[in-house]
Design a protein around this motif. Structure first.
Motif, short mmCIF file in Angstrom:
data_model
loop_
_atom_site.label_atom_id
_atom_site.label_comp_id
_atom_site.label_asym_id
_atom_site.label_seq_id
_atom_site.Cartn_x
_atom_site.Cartn_y
_atom_site.Cartn_z
N ASP A 13 0.82 -1.23 0.00
CA ASP A 13 0.00 0.00 0.00
C ASP A 13 0.84 1.27 0.00
OD1 ASP A 13 -2.18 -1.68 0.19
OD2 ASP A 13 -2.27 -1.53 2.39
N GLY A 14 2.09 1.15 0.46
CA GLY A 14 2.94 2.34 0.54
C GLY A 14 2.78 3.07 1.86
N TYR A 15 1.94 2.55 2.75
CA TYR A 15 1.82 3.17 4.07
C TYR A 15 1.34 2.12 5.07
CZ TYR A 15 -3.28 3.27 3.88
OH TYR A 15 -4.60 2.89 3.84
N LEU A 16 1.53 2.44 6.34
CA LEU A 16 1.14 1.52 7.42
C LEU A 16 0.94 2.34 8.68
CD1 LEU A 16 1.05 -1.52 8.47
CD2 LEU A 16 3.42 -1.13 9.21
N VAL A 17 -0.17 2.09 9.37
CA VAL A 17 -0.40 2.77 10.65
C VAL A 17 -0.15 1.79 11.78
CG1 VAL A 17 -2.07 4.04 12.06
CG2 VAL A 17 -2.12 4.27 9.57
N ALA A 18 0.62 2.21 12.76
CA ALA A 18 0.92 1.33 13.91
C ALA A 18 0.69 2.12 15.20
CB ALA A 18 2.37 0.84 13.84
N PRO A 19 0.07 1.48 16.21
CA PRO A 19 -0.16 2.17 17.49
C PRO A 19 1.09 2.15 18.36
CG PRO A 19 -1.05 -0.05 17.59
CD PRO A 19 -0.44 0.10 16.20
N ASP A 20 1.08 2.96 19.41
CA ASP A 20 2.10 2.90 20.47
C ASP A 20 3.52 2.97 19.93
OD1 ASP A 20 -0.03 2.55 22.23
OD2 ASP A 20 -0.01 0.38 21.94
N ALA A 21 3.78 3.97 19.12
CA ALA A 21 5.12 4.14 18.54
C ALA A 21 6.07 4.82 19.51
CB ALA A 21 5.02 4.95 17.25
N VAL A 22 5.51 5.45 20.54
CA VAL A 22 6.31 6.04 21.62
C VAL A 22 5.64 5.67 22.94
CG1 VAL A 22 7.26 8.00 20.32
CG2 VAL A 22 5.02 8.23 21.40
N THR A 23 6.37 5.80 24.03
CA THR A 23 5.77 5.51 25.35
C THR A 23 4.89 6.69 25.76
OG1 THR A 23 7.54 6.58 26.57
CG2 THR A 23 7.87 4.24 26.02
N PRO A 24 3.98 6.46 26.71
CA PRO A 24 3.16 7.58 27.20
C PRO A 24 4.04 8.73 27.73
CG PRO A 24 2.22 5.51 27.94
CD PRO A 24 3.53 5.16 27.28
N THR A 142 8.94 8.11 5.56
CA THR A 142 8.48 9.28 6.31
C THR A 142 7.62 8.78 7.45
OG1 THR A 142 8.45 10.58 4.27
CG2 THR A 142 7.26 11.49 6.14
N CYS A 143 8.04 9.07 8.68
CA CYS A 143 7.28 8.64 9.87
C CYS A 143 6.45 9.82 10.33
CB CYS A 143 8.21 8.25 11.01
SG CYS A 143 9.59 7.21 10.55
N LEU A 144 5.15 9.66 10.40
CA LEU A 144 4.28 10.75 10.86
C LEU A 144 3.68 10.33 12.19
CD1 LEU A 144 3.49 10.28 7.43
CD2 LEU A 144 3.20 12.70 7.90
N LEU A 145 4.30 10.79 13.25
CA LEU A 145 3.89 10.41 14.61
C LEU A 145 2.79 11.37 15.08
CD1 LEU A 145 4.48 8.71 17.23
CD2 LEU A 145 5.95 10.62 17.91
N ALA A 200 -3.40 9.55 19.40
CA ALA A 200 -2.09 10.14 19.69
C ALA A 200 -1.13 9.04 20.12
CB ALA A 200 -2.24 11.18 20.80
N GLY A 201 0.09 9.11 19.61
CA GLY A 201 1.09 8.08 19.92
C GLY A 201 1.19 7.03 18.83
N SER A 202 0.21 7.03 17.90
CA SER A 202 0.29 6.14 16.74
C SER A 202 1.18 6.79 15.70
CB SER A 202 -1.09 5.91 16.12
OG SER A 202 -2.01 5.46 17.08
N VAL A 203 1.66 5.97 14.77
CA VAL A 203 2.50 6.51 13.70
C VAL A 203 1.97 6.00 12.37
CG1 VAL A 203 4.18 4.61 13.74
CG2 VAL A 203 4.90 6.85 12.93
N CYS A 204 2.08 6.85 11.35
CA CYS A 204 1.84 6.40 9.98
C CYS A 204 3.20 6.39 9.28
CB CYS A 204 0.86 7.33 9.26
SG CYS A 204 0.63 6.85 7.53
N PHE A 205 3.61 5.23 8.80
CA PHE A 205 4.83 5.15 8.00
C PHE A 205 4.44 5.28 6.54
CE2 PHE A 205 5.83 2.29 11.66
CZ PHE A 205 6.82 3.08 12.21
#
Ligand SMILES: O=C(O)CCC(=O)C(=O)O
Length: 293
Positions: A13-24, A142-145, A200-205
């Motif tokens: 797809d050229g992109y991926l969303v993942a949760p919890d890319a950083v700690t609280p 490109t990481c979009l946090l 918030a805290g999720s990232v889209c690669f």
């Protein structure tokens, strides 16, 4: 960090969303810094410092900015000035996940915050990041946090799935660098666009060749993205970094190399624009002490 399914989804797809890319705790620290910068922007009527490595303003506001209604829209390379932003580049699940996509050898190119405060007009014309940051190969992510929840109403990212496998579209109109694809190209792809939302805290690669853009924030909630551009260690820049910073090329995972991997492809080079952010390149004026700039 990522499953085979997630990795396959990214390449398909050229992109991926993942949760919890950083700690609280990391997210809190990032948000605290943004809140402080928004407050500081109330005391300025035009883009301000401390300057970036190439002497440009680090903070850029839209022309609708005022002390009462700040429209801070861009912070260039916040990792230069904030320990919290640097920590996320170096030590986060986000960076570990990128190593799963284009690693194991991974390096830093630049970072920025795109902020859409309530009442601001900031939008992003469709483009592919690779046309701003061409390299010898396109293993760039490109990481979009998400610093805030990103919703349909607050100017979420819009992507065209699969477009990373297609051509690179020009960001020029004749001799003029517009920083966005031609309106006809945007019209062609618009029906296929997917809205990217998340907590918030999720990232889209995003793959660097993915077409994307976004609309203005029409809600009363802020939309902040911490955007980090990371690449395989063997991808070397073909143009000057318009987001110049002292950490370009910093190895984040694995090892450096002096061997550049090349892909056979024609690549139109960007201009080294002088404005404080690409929003101004795309025609959205910056705030200015004397009125319009
Ligand atoms: O801020 C956004 O909505 C999009 C970000 C983007 O397109 C970029 O910085 O390349």
């Amino acid at each position: 960090m990522l499953s085979d399914t997630q990795i396959n989804d990214f390449w398909r797809d050229g992109y991926l969303v993942a949760p919890d890319a950083v700690t609280p705790a990391q997210l809190d620290a990032l948000r605290r810094d943004v809140a402080g910068w928004v407050e500081e922007s109330r005391h300025h009527s035009a883009p301000f410092g401390p300057p970036t490595l190439d002497g440009r303003p680090r903070f850029d506001m839209g022309e609708e900015h005022s002390a009462a209604h700040p429209a801070l829209r861009r912070i260039n390379n916040p990792s230069d000035i904030s320990a919290a932003y640097m920590e996320v580049v170096k030590s986060s699940a986000m960076t570990d996940m990128v190593a799963d996509l284009v690693g194991p050898d991974l390096k830093f190119h630049h970072c920025k915050i795109n902020l859409k405060l309530p009442g601001s007009n900031t939008e992003v014309g469709y483009h592919q990041d690779f046309a701003y940051t061409p390299h010898t190969n396109d293993d760039l992510v490109t990481c979009l946090l998400m610093l805030d929840d990103m919703t349909l109403d607050n100017g979420c990212l819009k992507v065209i799935p699969g477009s990373h496998k297609g051509p690179l579209y020009s960001l020029y109109d004749g001799e003029r660098f517009t920083g966005a694809v031609a309106p006809a190209v945007e019209r062609q792809f618009k029906p296929a666009e997917i809205a990217v939302t998340g907590r918030a805290g999720s990232v889209c690669f995003m793959h660097t060749c993915l077409l994307h853009g976004s609309d203005a924030n029409r809600s009363d909630k802020s939309r902040g993205l911490y955007i980090c551009v990371l690449s395989a260690a063997d991808a070397f820049p073909l143009s000057k970094n318009v987001m110049a910073n002292p950490n370009e090329g910093m190895i984040l995972r694995g090892h450096p190399t002096r061997t550049a991997r090349l892909v056979a492809r024609d690549i139109e080079l960007p201009i080294a624009y002088k404005q404080a952010s690409f929003f101004a390149v795309q025609g959205q004026r910056s705030a200015s002490a004397g009125g319009r700039a």
